[in-house]
Motif scaffolding. Structure first.
Motif, PDB file in Angstrom:
ATOM      1  N   LEU A 138       1.373  -1.204  -0.019  1.00 31.04           N
ATOM      2  CA  LEU A 138       0.006  -0.126   0.071  1.00 31.04           C
ATOM      3  C   LEU A 138       0.722   1.170   0.007  1.00 31.04           C
ATOM      4  CD1 LEU A 138      -3.409   0.990   0.089  1.00 31.04           C
ATOM      5  CD2 LEU A 138      -2.449   0.520   2.751  1.00 31.04           C
ATOM      6  N   LYS A 139       1.903   1.225   0.426  1.00 31.74           N
ATOM      7  CA  LYS A 139       2.825   2.163   0.890  1.00 31.74           C
ATOM      8  C   LYS A 139       3.521   2.509  -0.073  1.00 31.74           C
ATOM      9  CE  LYS A 139       5.714   3.755   4.844  1.00 31.74           C
ATOM     10  NZ  LYS A 139       6.352   3.194   6.456  1.00 31.74           N
ATOM     11  N   THR A 140       4.074   1.694  -1.255  1.00 29.60           N
ATOM     12  CA  THR A 140       4.486   1.994  -2.373  1.00 29.60           C
ATOM     13  C   THR A 140       3.548   2.341  -3.198  1.00 29.60           C
ATOM     14  OG1 THR A 140       4.151  -0.571  -2.653  1.00 29.60           O
ATOM     15  CG2 THR A 140       6.260   0.061  -1.729  1.00 29.60           C
ATOM     16  N   GLU A 141       2.121   1.530  -3.054  1.00 29.43           N
ATOM     17  CA  GLU A 141       1.471   2.055  -4.116  1.00 29.43           C
ATOM     18  C   GLU A 141       1.171   3.634  -4.195  1.00 29.43           C
ATOM     19  OE1 GLU A 141      -0.192   0.802  -6.943  1.00 29.43           O
ATOM     20  OE2 GLU A 141       1.042  -1.126  -6.323  1.00 29.43           O
ATOM     21  N   LYS A 142       0.465   4.085  -2.720  1.00 30.41           N
ATOM     22  CA  LYS A 142       0.360   5.226  -1.877  1.00 30.41           C
ATOM     23  C   LYS A 142       1.949   6.383  -3.067  1.00 30.41           C
ATOM     24  CE  LYS A 142      -2.021   5.880   1.721  1.00 30.41           C
ATOM     25  NZ  LYS A 142      -2.293   5.431   2.883  1.00 30.41           N
ATOM     26  N   ASP A 143       3.116   5.764  -3.396  1.00 34.32           N
ATOM     27  CA  ASP A 143       4.037   6.405  -3.598  1.00 34.32           C
ATOM     28  C   ASP A 143       3.837   6.792  -4.921  1.00 34.32           C
ATOM     29  OD1 ASP A 143       5.097   6.535  -0.880  1.00 34.32           O
ATOM     30  OD2 ASP A 143       6.971   5.441  -1.095  1.00 34.32           O
ATOM     31  N   GLU A 144       3.628   5.369  -5.062  1.00 36.76           N
ATOM     32  CA  GLU A 144       3.539   5.614  -6.834  1.00 36.76           C
ATOM     33  C   GLU A 144       2.015   6.634  -7.389  1.00 36.76           C
ATOM     34  OE1 GLU A 144       4.088   2.899 -10.665  1.00 36.76           O
ATOM     35  OE2 GLU A 144       5.047   3.934  -8.613  1.00 36.76           O
ATOM     36  N   VAL A 145       1.347   6.426  -6.361  1.00 37.01           N
ATOM     37  CA  VAL A 145       0.284   7.555  -6.829  1.00 37.01           C
ATOM     38  C   VAL A 145       0.307   8.541  -6.817  1.00 37.01           C
ATOM     39  CG1 VAL A 145      -2.024   8.458  -5.789  1.00 37.01           C
ATOM     40  CG2 VAL A 145      -2.141   5.592  -6.266  1.00 37.01           C
ATOM     41  N   GLN A 146       1.470   8.907  -6.122  1.00 32.31           N
ATOM     42  CA  GLN A 146       1.935  10.264  -5.725  1.00 32.31           C
ATOM     43  C   GLN A 146       2.478  10.974  -6.435  1.00 32.31           C
ATOM     44  OE1 GLN A 146       2.794  10.559  -1.435  1.00 32.31           O
ATOM     45  NE2 GLN A 146       0.990  12.313  -1.287  1.00 32.31           N
TER      46      GLN A 146
END
Lengths: 449, 599
Positions: B171-179
């Motif tokens: 999730l964290k990585t995804e969030k980062d990705e999204v950001q």
């Protein structure tokens, strides 16, 4: 329901005069004016080139024929067949031509949207409006014909100019809060101007006639936004169709969203009636399927079709759009209110064979018409809550709150209905094929029964 | 527990000792002493008596005796002492020996009893022990199983935790990705807009240049060619563009805007008025709903009464707000909305209460399972009513039909049918009459009997009267003589009786025969004593004397009455016979009766 014989036309140029008495059709170079009731030719005009655009003046006295390739506009008078007028835009080119609401001025948009030329037929005067914006709907006249809103682009900013049509006096000129203005549309009462941004941003702005910003509406960010905007005839609702396959209805007091109509692929609404067109080929024995028979009978290809009412849940065929291509075929592209503002018809592009009819009183889905092929065109009867639609085949489809019918156009040679237009009385429907046209007379008595 | 475990081996060792003691016993009784004293509480095992032959021999009787005595003493039986019958002899003193034996037997029996008891107990204990053991093993199994389960769960939990961790990281990585993507999008958008602007500027410049060029070229072609200019569609001439015109345009615009606003304001006002009306009505209805339950709830609880007080206050506020409603000032509106809100809240509470009550009631009803929905009930009622109505109509129609048929003409069949109907009716009626007649007859019979009895009595009384008169005459005759003055008083009795008797007779003659029924006879039979016994004067005497013919006349009338009654009876009987006859041939003259009844 009766059908007239078939007439020739080209470029689907065929229009009934605003007073409903005459029918003008273009056939190559020629402009033919017929009496609607008798279909007798009243006038025949010959233009200089193949006509690419034709329009009636608001008083039904003049007809404008534009030949975009040659940058020419010819105007014909119905009362005085000898009278003529020719406007030449010269080397600057012509992109579009239209009447002003008073029927004495012609507005020509030149190529590259360099300017809008206003030609007066009264004084031969010409005036230019600079910086018109090339967009979905850059010019809109108010319903009563007194004002014109024009979208402009200067210094990478969007502006709207409001002109008084009477003497082309610039009434208001204001900058809009848009990134890339896509269209302007007056409310039917002529007091509110809806302005919407391009599909990259969901933004609808509402301006008062005097240029004050009344409200801004944005449903979401990031994804593709507004695809179509329509006012209800009562000016009470503003319907906004967008790329997220929804129609949002704004009210005219607070300009907030009243409701949103979704277009689900799976219809579970028990209150909505789902009409599904079912095609049925005439039963042909195996021995009849000889080459001989096929060549003879065009009727063999004329399939019968009828509507069946499907009980919910109903699955609607959905075409997934290609995400890599621009202007994806998804979202609500067509919106139309019935004349009494009671119903709203919509079409979602990734369900191209389906027309949705919404009841504006209960704010709910009223009916779903699932056709066998993609819907080309739909239009409301100007008098009654009655929707006519065509799908590019030989049939005409009609919906009314009472039910739904499909009518075979009984003409030889496979008349394929590409487009349709209601006569202003609502009694006649003009069906346009590729090269032909045909009038459909509604049996009013029977309809009433 | 440890005690229990350790006590078992001691028990077994005791058993061992017992066996060894037996072996010792076989060896010698003298040696046994110690052992027996040690295990005195132990019951003697059955093996002990098998060796009893070896215990006592001819030689060691005294020893045996002493031994036995010792033993007995140790057992607490010291009172009975076995003694040798003769010192040195083989015989035993029987009484103590027997006593001792008896005691021993008693002890033995008791011991046996306790032994069996203990054995039973032992059995029970062992079985329970077994049960416990089984339980124990089962529980152990369960424990093991649950432990295994627990470990499994622990394992899965661990796995899940691991998964969560990985997912969280994901999730964290995804969030980062999204950001990142968002920033990319934003940067691209800005880049795009920048580029677009640049391009647009260029385009604008080009357009400018193009238009400039076109203007410079003096394009000849750009022209309008009109045959003759048209008039304006409104017929007016075109205006000059002046400041005045601009001002008028402004004015027009504002006018149209104003019109629109006025129209919208009007519609809003209408709507507002409508809504206000609705609000008022709602409020009124709310108050109406809330007010009637006031008395019921007032005394209920303190809270309710408190609420009630509040509502009263609100009501007043509501009243005042209603008065000021039309002024539509801010304050009034606020008040109104407040009061409405409060009342609404109260109503809602009430509704909730009702709902809960209803649900309770429903539950109860459901538990009773005798729920008849009101609707079905009503439906049933309606249906029944309809049925009744139908039946009524049906009857009415039938009656009408019958009437019609009667009015028109009889078929034979219908006539017969009708006759039957009527004869039946007639029969019923006659039966009733017959019953009545029977009763009457009985009455008459009784009366006749009464009459006859009365007549007999009368005859008797007449006779007595004659006798009386005879005696009286005799007395009179005797009184005429001067020496019989004393007897006058005694004769007064008879005279009074005569006077009494005469009066009712008089009355009877005057009244009609019907009244003179049983009541008169009763008076006849019981002479009234109220008549004062006075000495009659000569005139009275004369009258009384003259009464005799009167009495005869009265008797005559009485007879007449009698005859009358008898004739009535005759008539009755005649009628009866007649009616009987009628009954007999009812069918014959029933038609005539019908006619009578119809006329």
């Amino acid at each position: 329901m009766n059908f007239s014989e078939v007439f020739k036309q080209s470029n689907q140029l065929c229009k009934v005069s605003p007073d409903g008495k005459y029918l003008a059709t273009c056939v190559q170079y020629r402009l033919v004016v017929r009496d609607v009731s008798t279909l007798q030719i009243l006038q025949l005009y010959t233009c200089l080139d193949q006509i690419s655009h034709m329009d009636w003046s608001s008083d039904s006295l003049f007809i404008l024929c534009a030949m975009y390739k040659r940058g020419l506009v010819q105007v014909w008078s119905l009362e005085q067949p000898d009278w003529h007028c020719k406007i030449d835009e010269g080397s600057i080119g012509l992109l579009s031509s239209r009447w002003s609401p008073d029927g004495r001025h012609i507005l020509n948009t030149t190529e590259f949207h360099l300017r809008v030329t206003v030609w007066s037929l009264c004084t031969k005067a010409v005036s230019y409006i600079k910086y018109p914006k090339a967009c979905q709907k850059g010019i809109d006249f108010s319903r009563d014909g007194s004002y014109m809103a024009l979208a402009e682009r200067r210094d990478c900013k969007d502006y709207v100019s409001v002109f008084v049509c009477d003497d082309w006096h610039l009434l208001r000129h204001f900058e809009t809060e848009t990134q890339d203005l896509a269209g302007v549309e007056w409310s039917p009462n002529g007091c509110v101007l809806a302005v919407w941004d391009s599909c990259l941003e969901y933004k609808v702005l509402l301006y008062s006639l005097d240029g004050r910003l009344l409200s801004t509406y944005s449903a979401y960010v990031w994804s593709l936004g507004v695809k179509s905007v329509t006012w209800s005839p009562s000016s009470q609702f503003l319907a906004i169709g967008s790329y997220d396959e929804k129609v949002r209805i704004l009210n005219h007091i607070t300009w907030k969203k009243i409701t949103q109509f979704e277009h689900p692929a799976n219809i579970n609404n028990a209150k909505a009636v789902v009409y599904k067109e079912v095609e049925r080929r005439p039963a042909v024995g195996s021995d009849d399927l000889s080459l001989h028979n096929i060549t003879i009978g065009t009727s063999l290809f004329n399939t019968q079709s009828k509507y069946e009412i499907c009980p919910p849940p109903v699955q609607i065929p959905v075409i997934k759009p290609d995400p890599d291509r621009a202007n994806p075929k998804i979202g609500v592209s067509a919106l139309a209110f019935s004349s009494d503002s009671r119903y709203l018809a919509t079409k979602n592009d990734n369900m191209s064979s389906v027309v949705w009819v919404w009841d504006m009183q209960t704010m709910s889905l009223e009916a779903v018409l699932e056709q066998t092929s993609a819907v080309r065109c739909f239009q409301w009867d100007p008098r009654r809550p009655r929707l006519a639609l065509c799908t590019g085949n030989t049939k005409l489809y009609l919906w009314s709150p009472a039910g739904c019918v499909s009518v075979q156009v009984p003409t030889e040679g496979g008349f394929q209905v590409q487009s349709l237009n209601w006569h202003c009385s609502g009694d006649t429907l003009i069906l346009l094929g590729k090269e032909q046209l045909c009038l459909c007379y509604m049996d009013t008595d029977q309809e009433d029964k | 527990m440890g005690e229990w475990w350790t006590s078992v081996p001691t028990g077994t060792s005791m058993g061992n000792y017992e066996i060894s003691s037996i072996s010792h016993v076989t060896m010698s009784p003298s040696r046994q002493n110690n052992f027996v004293s040690m295990y005195s509480s132990m019951p003697l095992s059955k093996s002990s008596y098998s060796v009893i032959s070896a215990f006592c021999t001819e030689d060691n009787i005294p020893q045996c005796i002493t031994y036995m005595n010792q033993e007995l003493a140790s057992l607490g039986l010291s009172s009975t002492c076995i003694e040798a019958s003769s010192p040195g002899g083989a015989g035993l003193n029987t009484v103590p020996a027997l006593n001792a034996m008896y005691e021993l037997l008693q002890i033995h029996r008791r011991n046996v009893c306790t032994l069996t008891e203990l054995e039973n107990e032992q059995l029970k204990k062992s079985s329970s022990l077994e049960h416990m053991q089984m339980n124990n093993s089962r529980l152990k199994d369960q424990l093991e199983l649950s432990i295994r389960e627990k470990s499994g769960l622990h394992e899965t939990e661990r796995q899940l935790q691991l998964k969560i961790k990985t997912l969280q990281s994901c999730l964290k990585t995804e969030k980062d990705e999204v950001q990142k993507l968002q920033s990319i999008v934003a940067s691209r958008a800005s880049q795009y807009s920048h580029d677009a602007k640049r391009k647009e500027r260029e385009a604008a410049k080009l357009k400018e240049r193009l238009s400039q060029l076109l203007v410079d070229r003096k394009d000849k072609k750009l022209a309008i060619d009109v045959l003759n200019v048209l008039g304006r569609s409104d017929g007016k001439r075109s205006h000059w563009k002046t400041a005045k015109a601009a001002a008028s345009h402004e004015g027009e615009m504002y006018k149209s805007l104003l019109n629109d606003y006025e129209a919208s304001q009007r519609s809003l006002m209408l709507e507002n008025a409508e809504l206000k009306k609705v609000l008022q009505q709602m409020k009124k209805e709310m108050m109406h709903i809330l007010s009637p339950r006031k008395p019921s709830t007032r005394g209920a609880t303190a809270d309710d009464s408190q609420e009630q007080v509040d509502s009263d206050g609100e009501e007043k506020a509501g009243e005042s707000s209603r008065e000021t409603l039309d002024q539509s000032c801010e304050h009034a509106r606020e008040q109104l909305t407040n009061s409405i809100r409060q009342q609404w809240r109260k109503l809602r509470n009430h509704m909730e209460k009702l709902d809960s009550q209803a649900s309770q009631v429903q539950n109860q009803l459901q538990s009773n399972k005798e729920v008849i929905p009101r609707e079905t009930h009503d439906d049933e009622m309606e249906r029944m009513r309809r049925e009744v109505q139908q039946c009524k109509e049906f009857i009415h129609a039938q009656q009408q039909l019958l009437q019609q048929q009667l009015n028109t003409s009889f078929d034979d069949e219908t006539a017969a049918l009708l006759n039957d109907c009527y004869t039946l009716e007639e029969k019923e009626r006659l039966k009733e009459e017959w019953r009545l007649f029977e009763e009457q007859k009985r009455n008459f019979e009784r009366e006749r009997k009464n009459f006859t009895e009365a007549a007999i009595r009368l005859g008797r009384e007449k006779k007595a009267f004659q006798e009386d008169r005879a005696s009286w005459l005799k007395n009179q005759f005797l009184n005429m003589t001067p020496f019989t003055d004393r007897r006058r008083c005694s004769s007064s009795d008879g005279q009074s009786a005569l006077s009494i008797r005469s009066e009712p007779e008089m009355r009877m003659s005057s009244t009609n025969a019907q009244v003179a029924k049983s009541s008169t006879y009763t008076t006849f039979s019981t002479p009234k004593p109220t008549q004062s016994a006075t000495v009659p004067s000569t005139t009275e005497l004369y009258r009384t004397l003259r009464l005799i013919p009167d009495g005869s006349s009265s008797r005559h009338s009485n007879r007449g009455c009698w005859q009358e009654s008898s004739t009535i009876e005759d008539r009755d009987t005649g009628f009866k016979s007649k009616s009987r006859g009628r009954c007999g041939d009812l069918s014959i003259f029933s038609l005539g009766e019908d006619e009578n009844s119809l006329t």
